[in-house]
Design a protein around this motif. Sequence first.
Motif, PDB file in Angstrom:
ATOM      1  N   TYR A 212      20.058  54.729 -15.796  1.00 29.83           N
ATOM      2  CA  TYR A 212      21.472  54.625 -15.458  1.00 29.83           C
ATOM      3  C   TYR A 212      21.790  55.237 -14.098  1.00 29.83           C
ATOM      4  O   TYR A 212      22.856  54.980 -13.536  1.00 29.83           O
ATOM      5  CB  TYR A 212      22.319  55.305 -16.530  1.00 29.83           C
ATOM      6  CG  TYR A 212      22.518  54.470 -17.768  1.00 29.83           C
ATOM      7  CD1 TYR A 212      23.368  53.373 -17.742  1.00 29.83           C
ATOM      8  CD2 TYR A 212      21.873  54.775 -18.959  1.00 29.83           C
ATOM      9  CE1 TYR A 212      23.567  52.595 -18.873  1.00 29.83           C
ATOM     10  CE2 TYR A 212      22.063  54.003 -20.098  1.00 29.83           C
ATOM     11  CZ  TYR A 212      22.903  52.916 -20.050  1.00 29.83           C
ATOM     12  OH  TYR A 212      23.095  52.146 -21.162  1.00 29.83           O
ATOM     13  N   LEU A 213      20.901  56.066 -13.546  1.00 32.76           N
ATOM     14  CA  LEU A 213      21.175  56.685 -12.253  1.00 32.76           C
ATOM     15  C   LEU A 213      21.368  55.645 -11.162  1.00 32.76           C
ATOM     16  O   LEU A 213      22.059  55.891 -10.170  1.00 32.76           O
ATOM     17  CB  LEU A 213      20.028  57.628 -11.859  1.00 32.76           C
ATOM     18  CG  LEU A 213      19.939  58.939 -12.637  1.00 32.76           C
ATOM     19  CD1 LEU A 213      18.769  59.777 -12.132  1.00 32.76           C
ATOM     20  CD2 LEU A 213      21.223  59.734 -12.531  1.00 32.76           C
ATOM     21  N   TYR A 214      20.780  54.485 -11.336  1.00 28.80           N
ATOM     22  CA  TYR A 214      20.933  53.392 -10.373  1.00 28.80           C
ATOM     23  C   TYR A 214      22.401  53.005 -10.202  1.00 28.80           C
ATOM     24  O   TYR A 214      22.809  52.535  -9.129  1.00 28.80           O
ATOM     25  CB  TYR A 214      20.116  52.193 -10.871  1.00 28.80           C
ATOM     26  CG  TYR A 214      20.054  51.022  -9.926  1.00 28.80           C
ATOM     27  CD1 TYR A 214      20.893  49.919 -10.098  1.00 28.80           C
ATOM     28  CD2 TYR A 214      19.157  50.999  -8.873  1.00 28.80           C
ATOM     29  CE1 TYR A 214      20.842  48.834  -9.240  1.00 28.80           C
ATOM     30  CE2 TYR A 214      19.090  49.915  -8.016  1.00 28.80           C
ATOM     31  CZ  TYR A 214      19.932  48.838  -8.208  1.00 28.80           C
ATOM     32  OH  TYR A 214      19.878  47.772  -7.348  1.00 28.80           O
ATOM     33  N   LEU A 215      23.194  53.218 -11.261  1.00 23.10           N
ATOM     34  CA  LEU A 215      24.596  52.818 -11.212  1.00 23.10           C
ATOM     35  C   LEU A 215      25.416  53.666 -10.245  1.00 23.10           C
ATOM     36  O   LEU A 215      26.386  53.178  -9.655  1.00 23.10           O
ATOM     37  CB  LEU A 215      25.206  52.904 -12.614  1.00 23.10           C
ATOM     38  CG  LEU A 215      24.633  51.949 -13.661  1.00 23.10           C
ATOM     39  CD1 LEU A 215      25.255  52.235 -15.021  1.00 23.10           C
ATOM     40  CD2 LEU A 215      24.874  50.505 -13.250  1.00 23.10           C
ATOM     41  N   LEU A 216      25.054  54.932 -10.087  1.00 17.53           N
ATOM     42  CA  LEU A 216      25.834  55.807  -9.204  1.00 17.53           C
ATOM     43  C   LEU A 216      25.864  55.304  -7.762  1.00 17.53           C
ATOM     44  O   LEU A 216      26.950  55.106  -7.192  1.00 17.53           O
ATOM     45  CB  LEU A 216      25.290  57.234  -9.270  1.00 17.53           C
ATOM     46  CG  LEU A 216      26.011  58.206 -10.211  1.00 17.53           C
ATOM     47  CD1 LEU A 216      25.288  59.536 -10.261  1.00 17.53           C
ATOM     48  CD2 LEU A 216      27.460  58.407  -9.790  1.00 17.53           C
ATOM     49  N   PRO A 217      24.704  55.099  -7.115  1.00 14.41           N
ATOM     50  CA  PRO A 217      24.761  54.583  -5.740  1.00 14.41           C
ATOM     51  C   PRO A 217      25.316  53.170  -5.672  1.00 14.41           C
ATOM     52  O   PRO A 217      25.946  52.800  -4.666  1.00 14.41           O
ATOM     53  CB  PRO A 217      23.296  54.637  -5.281  1.00 14.41           C
ATOM     54  CG  PRO A 217      22.498  54.589  -6.532  1.00 14.41           C
ATOM     55  CD  PRO A 217      23.312  55.350  -7.546  1.00 14.41           C
ATOM     56  N   LEU A 218      25.096  52.381  -6.733  1.00 14.22           N
ATOM     57  CA  LEU A 218      25.615  51.013  -6.733  1.00 14.22           C
ATOM     58  C   LEU A 218      27.135  51.015  -6.741  1.00 14.22           C
ATOM     59  O   LEU A 218      27.781  50.325  -5.936  1.00 14.22           O
ATOM     60  CB  LEU A 218      25.072  50.252  -7.943  1.00 14.22           C
ATOM     61  CG  LEU A 218      25.511  48.792  -8.056  1.00 14.22           C
ATOM     62  CD1 LEU A 218      25.026  47.986  -6.865  1.00 14.22           C
ATOM     63  CD2 LEU A 218      25.004  48.185  -9.362  1.00 14.22           C
ATOM     64  N   PHE A 219      27.743  51.789  -7.645  1.00 14.81           N
ATOM     65  CA  PHE A 219      29.200  51.893  -7.694  1.00 14.81           C
ATOM     66  C   PHE A 219      29.747  52.488  -6.393  1.00 14.81           C
ATOM     67  O   PHE A 219      30.789  52.054  -5.886  1.00 14.81           O
ATOM     68  CB  PHE A 219      29.633  52.751  -8.883  1.00 14.81           C
ATOM     69  CG  PHE A 219      29.344  52.150 -10.221  1.00 14.81           C
ATOM     70  CD1 PHE A 219      29.127  50.784 -10.351  1.00 14.81           C
ATOM     71  CD2 PHE A 219      29.294  52.930 -11.364  1.00 14.81           C
ATOM     72  CE1 PHE A 219      28.863  50.216 -11.589  1.00 14.81           C
ATOM     73  CE2 PHE A 219      29.026  52.379 -12.609  1.00 14.81           C
ATOM     74  CZ  PHE A 219      28.803  51.018 -12.713  1.00 14.81           C
ATOM     75  N   TRP A 220      29.051  53.504  -5.887  1.00 16.58           N
ATOM     76  CA  TRP A 220      29.457  54.135  -4.622  1.00 16.58           C
ATOM     77  C   TRP A 220      29.474  53.094  -3.511  1.00 16.58           C
ATOM     78  O   TRP A 220      30.469  52.984  -2.770  1.00 16.58           O
ATOM     79  CB  TRP A 220      28.479  55.267  -4.319  1.00 16.58           C
ATOM     80  CG  TRP A 220      28.680  55.988  -3.010  1.00 16.58           C
ATOM     81  CD1 TRP A 220      29.366  55.554  -1.907  1.00 16.58           C
ATOM     82  CD2 TRP A 220      28.172  57.285  -2.657  1.00 16.58           C
ATOM     83  NE1 TRP A 220      29.313  56.485  -0.891  1.00 16.58           N
ATOM     84  CE2 TRP A 220      28.594  57.553  -1.331  1.00 16.58           C
ATOM     85  CE3 TRP A 220      27.397  58.220  -3.332  1.00 16.58           C
ATOM     86  CZ2 TRP A 220      28.244  58.735  -0.672  1.00 16.58           C
ATOM     87  CZ3 TRP A 220      27.061  59.398  -2.669  1.00 16.58           C
ATOM     88  CH2 TRP A 220      27.482  59.657  -1.357  1.00 16.58           C
ATOM     89  N   LEU A 221      28.403  52.343  -3.379  1.00 17.63           N
ATOM     90  CA  LEU A 221      28.283  51.384  -2.278  1.00 17.63           C
ATOM     91  C   LEU A 221      29.337  50.292  -2.368  1.00 17.63           C
ATOM     92  O   LEU A 221      29.971  49.931  -1.360  1.00 17.63           O
ATOM     93  CB  LEU A 221      26.881  50.772  -2.288  1.00 17.63           C
ATOM     94  CG  LEU A 221      26.517  49.906  -1.084  1.00 17.63           C
ATOM     95  CD1 LEU A 221      26.523  50.725   0.195  1.00 17.63           C
ATOM     96  CD2 LEU A 221      25.148  49.257  -1.285  1.00 17.63           C
ATOM     97  N   ILE A 222      29.563  49.766  -3.563  1.00 21.55           N
ATOM     98  CA  ILE A 222      30.564  48.711  -3.744  1.00 21.55           C
ATOM     99  C   ILE A 222      31.958  49.236  -3.411  1.00 21.55           C
ATOM    100  O   ILE A 222      32.734  48.587  -2.696  1.00 21.55           O
ATOM    101  CB  ILE A 222      30.525  48.176  -5.188  1.00 21.55           C
ATOM    102  CG1 ILE A 222      29.217  47.425  -5.442  1.00 21.55           C
ATOM    103  CG2 ILE A 222      31.722  47.260  -5.462  1.00 21.55           C
ATOM    104  CD1 ILE A 222      29.004  47.038  -6.886  1.00 21.55           C
ATOM    105  N   THR A 223      32.276  50.432  -3.904  1.00 22.27           N
ATOM    106  CA  THR A 223      33.618  50.994  -3.706  1.00 22.27           C
ATOM    107  C   THR A 223      33.899  51.287  -2.243  1.00 22.27           C
ATOM    108  O   THR A 223      34.961  50.916  -1.719  1.00 22.27           O
ATOM    109  CB  THR A 223      33.772  52.283  -4.536  1.00 22.27           C
ATOM    110  OG1 THR A 223      33.492  52.017  -5.902  1.00 22.27           O
ATOM    111  CG2 THR A 223      35.195  52.817  -4.418  1.00 22.27           C
ATOM    112  N   ILE A 224      32.969  51.947  -1.562  1.00 25.86           N
ATOM    113  CA  ILE A 224      33.220  52.309  -0.160  1.00 25.86           C
ATOM    114  C   ILE A 224      33.240  51.071   0.726  1.00 25.86           C
ATOM    115  O   ILE A 224      33.996  51.011   1.704  1.00 25.86           O
ATOM    116  CB  ILE A 224      32.172  53.335   0.344  1.00 25.86           C
ATOM    117  CG1 ILE A 224      32.593  53.897   1.710  1.00 25.86           C
ATOM    118  CG2 ILE A 224      30.790  52.720   0.445  1.00 25.86           C
ATOM    119  CD1 ILE A 224      33.920  54.618   1.712  1.00 25.86           C
ATOM    120  N   THR A 225      32.457  50.053   0.384  1.00 29.22           N
ATOM    121  CA  THR A 225      32.467  48.818   1.172  1.00 29.22           C
ATOM    122  C   THR A 225      33.824  48.133   1.078  1.00 29.22           C
ATOM    123  O   THR A 225      34.413  47.739   2.101  1.00 29.22           O
ATOM    124  CB  THR A 225      31.357  47.864   0.695  1.00 29.22           C
ATOM    125  OG1 THR A 225      30.082  48.496   0.844  1.00 29.22           O
ATOM    126  CG2 THR A 225      31.373  46.582   1.503  1.00 29.22           C
TER     127      THR A 225
END
Length: 453
Positions: free
Chosen positions: A253-266
């Motif tokens: 599930y740790l993969y979700l943290l950078p994924l959500f971060w990247l989508i949100t900041i973009t």
Amino acid sequence: MPIDQVFYFDTDEGIELTKASLFSQNLLFNHEYWDPQPLLFNILLGKYLNIFGFSIITARIFTLFFATLIIWCFTQILSRSVGNIPAIISTLLLILSINFLRLSVSVMQGIPCLALAILAIYFIVLYSQNFKLYLLSLAGISLGISLQLKMITIFLIPVIMLYLFLIIPNIKQKLISIFTFLISLTIIFLIIGLLTSSLDLEKIFLFHLSSSLKEDYQNHNSLKDVILIYAQNFDFLLLTIVGIKSIKLKENYLYLLPLFWLITITLLLINHKPVWYHYLVLISVPLIWLASYGIKEILLLSNNFKISELWKHKFIIFTLIFSLLVIPVKLGIIYRQNNIFIQESQIKFTNVDRILTYQNQTHWLFTDLAMYSFYSKINVPPEIAVLPAKRLISGNLNQTDLLEVLNKYQPEQILIERFPIILDQIKPYLETNYQKIYEDKNTKHYILKSLNQ
């Protein structure tokens, strides 16, 4: 990085250093001044410089400490995500990423703010592995302090909340965890805000999102700027694609943290104006985190590589070659950029020497480049201590304001370099009271006619 040879890595350095200096003299709290940022960074910087000395080297080491914290947290997070070797390689890639080294020694809020945000993410990662509530409190405290340095990291609140909601199976525990995180964040944010008079959300947050500000920067194409950021991180994009197939969400599930971060900041940056170069690190951090999975996949493949299966891994081999080739390119860009900074600094240090010629007769320096105030140790009027382009563009500082400052402080020296429009607005006052002692393509330096030459 040549921290002692470069006049400034960013013009905002002068603003932050000047505010810190004025805070240390208790001048800003007693004057009307404009500033769309929280005050904690400048207060901490002022206290630090009072102890270790007001020099550019000590000031930049202050930022470097937070950059080191980013590196440590990032390595710890990635070691738990992909293992030690991919974590070390990915951290080295972060250090060499575009503008990271420059920002790591720039005296601005960005790196300290990001450091505490990544520390909060680190506590969240630890929580996801042992589910101890005190880690959520620490995460909330870290992010709350981060927001009191600069509000840009506010986008991580929904990112963390969504992540916590997904990884916790029990609904009651979901609510308790999110509440613990939010209450810790809120309490520390309010306490610091009350102590530093930084609770005016309209000024420190909503101002940056206002429609009028977007209209002032309507010529800025945010989508184009974000695409450029991704183009500068193209090697990390390739590594991310390589790593995607190795991700098993139910197991990691740790993969979700950078994924959500990247989508949100973009999405946030696409709808934000202006998009400055120092926002790049907000994308490169989660992108390199995702790329670390690709690095892990390449390392695993290299251990079991067979020539007969070469054709199956053409994309991976291309990604590896490309990623290796851009490393010397990035090093070359860093070297060239530093040389440009050093060369451009020579004339500015000469300007400082000329200012210091009249130091004993000068109480106030009127300038649009606050770095001159820091180097000369001559105060600027607090009303113009914060003078970014957006203040002039938005009309927050107009001709009437400028003339009021001049009449109030009667600065013995005026040096204008960034915004020639200021000279146009105060021209009659200048001609009556000042004489020009230096002029070149960018700089105009005036002194009071009454000063001894």
